[in-house]
Design a protein around this motif. Structure first.
Motif, short mmCIF file in Angstrom:
data_model
loop_
_atom_site.label_atom_id
_atom_site.label_comp_id
_atom_site.label_asym_id
_atom_site.label_seq_id
_atom_site.Cartn_x
_atom_site.Cartn_y
_atom_site.Cartn_z
N ASP A 206 0.82 -1.22 0.00
CA ASP A 206 0.00 0.00 0.00
C ASP A 206 0.85 1.27 0.00
OD1 ASP A 206 0.98 0.14 2.57
OD2 ASP A 206 -0.90 -0.43 3.54
N ASP A 207 2.13 1.14 -0.37
CA ASP A 207 3.03 2.30 -0.41
C ASP A 207 3.42 2.70 -1.83
OD1 ASP A 207 3.31 2.73 2.43
OD2 ASP A 207 4.47 0.89 2.49
N ALA A 208 3.54 1.73 -2.73
CA ALA A 208 3.97 2.02 -4.10
C ALA A 208 2.81 2.56 -4.94
CB ALA A 208 4.54 0.76 -4.75
N THR A 209 3.07 3.57 -5.73
CA THR A 209 2.03 4.20 -6.57
C THR A 209 1.44 3.20 -7.56
OG1 THR A 209 3.22 6.30 -6.41
CG2 THR A 209 1.58 6.12 -8.13
N LYS A 210 2.29 2.40 -8.20
CA LYS A 210 1.79 1.42 -9.19
C LYS A 210 0.89 0.38 -8.54
CE LYS A 210 5.51 1.68 -12.63
NZ LYS A 210 6.59 0.91 -13.32
N SER A 211 1.27 -0.06 -7.36
CA SER A 211 0.47 -1.05 -6.64
C SER A 211 -0.90 -0.49 -6.28
CB SER A 211 1.21 -1.49 -5.38
OG SER A 211 0.42 -2.38 -4.62
N ILE A 212 -0.92 0.73 -5.76
CA ILE A 212 -2.19 1.38 -5.39
C ILE A 212 -3.05 1.57 -6.63
CG2 ILE A 212 -3.22 3.51 -4.51
CD1 ILE A 212 -0.64 3.81 -2.77
N ALA A 213 -2.41 1.97 -7.73
CA ALA A 213 -3.15 2.25 -8.97
C ALA A 213 -3.81 0.99 -9.52
CB ALA A 213 -2.22 2.85 -10.01
N ILE A 214 -3.09 -0.13 -9.58
CA ILE A 214 -3.66 -1.34 -10.18
C ILE A 214 -4.79 -1.91 -9.34
CG2 ILE A 214 -2.01 -2.96 -9.14
CD1 ILE A 214 -2.05 -4.45 -11.87
N ILE A 215 -4.65 -1.86 -8.02
CA ILE A 215 -5.71 -2.37 -7.13
C ILE A 215 -6.94 -1.47 -7.19
CG2 ILE A 215 -6.35 -2.83 -4.74
CD1 ILE A 215 -4.41 -4.90 -5.76
N THR A 216 -6.73 -0.16 -7.11
CA THR A 216 -7.85 0.79 -7.11
C THR A 216 -8.58 0.78 -8.45
OG1 THR A 216 -6.57 2.17 -5.60
CG2 THR A 216 -8.53 3.16 -6.57
N ASN A 217 -7.84 0.69 -9.55
CA ASN A 217 -8.47 0.64 -10.87
C ASN A 217 -9.29 -0.64 -11.05
OD1 ASN A 217 -7.73 3.11 -12.19
ND2 ASN A 217 -5.64 2.37 -12.33
N TYR A 218 -8.80 -1.74 -10.51
CA TYR A 218 -9.54 -3.01 -10.60
C TYR A 218 -10.86 -2.89 -9.84
CZ TYR A 218 -10.28 -8.08 -10.73
OH TYR A 218 -10.80 -9.33 -10.96
N ILE A 219 -10.79 -2.30 -8.65
CA ILE A 219 -12.00 -2.11 -7.82
C ILE A 219 -12.98 -1.17 -8.53
CG2 ILE A 219 -12.81 -1.07 -5.67
CD1 ILE A 219 -11.52 -3.81 -5.27
N THR A 220 -12.43 -0.10 -9.11
CA THR A 220 -13.27 0.89 -9.79
C THR A 220 -13.99 0.27 -10.99
OG1 THR A 220 -11.72 2.62 -9.13
CG2 THR A 220 -13.29 3.18 -10.86
N ALA A 221 -13.29 -0.59 -11.72
CA ALA A 221 -13.90 -1.27 -12.88
C ALA A 221 -15.06 -2.15 -12.44
CB ALA A 221 -12.84 -2.10 -13.60
N ALA A 222 -14.91 -2.83 -11.30
CA ALA A 222 -15.99 -3.68 -10.78
C ALA A 222 -17.20 -2.83 -10.38
CB ALA A 222 -15.48 -4.48 -9.58
N ILE A 223 -16.94 -1.68 -9.74
CA ILE A 223 -18.04 -0.78 -9.34
C ILE A 223 -18.75 -0.24 -10.57
CG2 ILE A 223 -18.56 1.44 -8.24
CD1 ILE A 223 -16.23 0.85 -6.29
N ALA A 224 -17.97 0.15 -11.59
CA ALA A 224 -18.56 0.65 -12.85
C ALA A 224 -19.44 -0.42 -13.50
CB ALA A 224 -17.45 1.08 -13.80
N GLU A 225 -19.00 -1.66 -13.44
CA GLU A 225 -19.78 -2.76 -14.00
C GLU A 225 -21.10 -2.92 -13.25
OE1 GLU A 225 -19.17 -7.54 -14.92
OE2 GLU A 225 -17.43 -6.30 -14.45
N GLY A 226 -21.03 -2.81 -11.93
CA GLY A 226 -22.25 -2.89 -11.12
C GLY A 226 -23.23 -1.77 -11.43
N LEU A 227 -22.70 -0.55 -11.62
CA LEU A 227 -23.56 0.59 -11.96
C LEU A 227 -24.20 0.41 -13.34
CD1 LEU A 227 -21.27 3.49 -10.69
CD2 LEU A 227 -23.40 2.71 -9.65
#
Length: 292
Positions: A206-227
């Motif tokens: 939870d410290d590296a920018t790339k790590s945060i980006a890939i996890i958050t984008n994956y979560i966001t894609a799932a939320i967008a799919e639900g919407l």
């Protein structure tokens, strides 16, 4: 399996597997640690993939039900990533600093939001022109300060159904408030944190920018799919309702036509028709003959 392998490869390239130094670890993270290398714990990416998919599925269902998911990340390297992702799916977020009582004292926070919105209205519609230049500058500064902290929750009219946190140790105040109110919690958990503190944990760096980006984008894609699924079901319901209304209108028209036909038939039956060729009935006169 191929999708999981591909996702695991992406996580590996983003450095999601790098944990903290061994001396800073939390023993409760032991099930998620794959190995130790040069004094640094390595996170098991198989566990990360499983937990990430489970978390994404749960958040997708929450979004599909029409409830709000609040993103919380006040770490410098996570602010911009998380705010952009939250804006994509029109969800509330807190990325500057967590105001104490943002959830537990929500009514007071809403008053501050309304004050910020009223100042914005004054400055935009010209009603602040009657004030002095100094007063206008003061209002502008106040608005900027409040916008920085409260801008992400300006459209949040009620408490969120879930919180997604980047670094649950850093966001412990938000986590404790959510727990107190019974709000579901989801978070990225590094090797120095307790994964049992959140309902859904994602073991990850939870410290590296790339790590945060890939996890958050994956979560966001799932939320967008639900919407998107929610919107599609709404449209289907609207079409079905429209079809039902058309059928009802058609049935009413047919019923009205049937009633009209019945009325004409009754009026026609009132005068008995004479059969063709039947002798006409003679009408006897009641007048007396003259002279009698």
């Amino acid at each position: 399996m191929e999708n999981n392998t591909s996702l695991q490869q992406q996580l590996l390239e983003a450095g999601v597997h790098f944990g903290h130094l061994k001396k800073k670890w939390n023993p409760k993270m032991l099930p998620y640690i794959f190995a130790e290398k040069k004094g640094i714990h390595i996170i098991d990416l198989n566990k990360t993939v499983d937990h990430l998919q489970e978390t994404a599925a749960a958040l997708k269902q929450i979004a599909k039900s029409g409830k709000k998911i609040m993103f919380v990340a006040t770490k410098k390297q996570a602010k911009e990533i998380v705010s952009e992702c939250a804006k994509k799916v029109n969800m509330p977020y807190a990325t500057e600093r967590w105001l104490g009582g943002m959830l537990t004292n929500f009514n007071t926070v809403r008053k501050s939001v309304k004050k910020m919105q009223s100042i914005e209205k004054m400055l935009s519609d010209g009603s602040a022109e009657s004030l002095t230049k100094k007063e206008r500058l003061t209002l502008g500064r106040d608005k900027d300060k409040m916008e920085k902290v409260l801008g992400g929750i300006a459209q949040m009219g009620r408490l969120p159904a879930a919180l997604f946190l980047v670094d649950i140790g850093h966001e412990h105040i938000a986590l404790s408030e959510a727990k107190r109110l019974g709000i579901q919690t989801f978070g990225m958990v590094d090797t120095n944190c307790d994964p049992n503190k959140v309902d859904f944990s994602i073991p990850a760096n939870d410290d590296a920018t790339k790590s945060i980006a890939i996890i958050t984008n994956y979560i966001t894609a799932a939320i967008a799919e639900g919407l998107a699924e929610r919107q599609a079901s709404k449209e289907d319901e609207g079409e079905a309702e429209e079809g039902n209304n058309e059928n009802e209108a058609k049935a009413r028209r047919m019923e009205a036509e049937a009633n009209a036909e019945g009325g004409r038939a009754k009026r026609g039956a009132g005068a008995a028709p004479t059969a063709p060729g039947a002798p006409k009935r003679r009408i006897q006169s009641t007048r007396r003959p003259a002279g009698k």
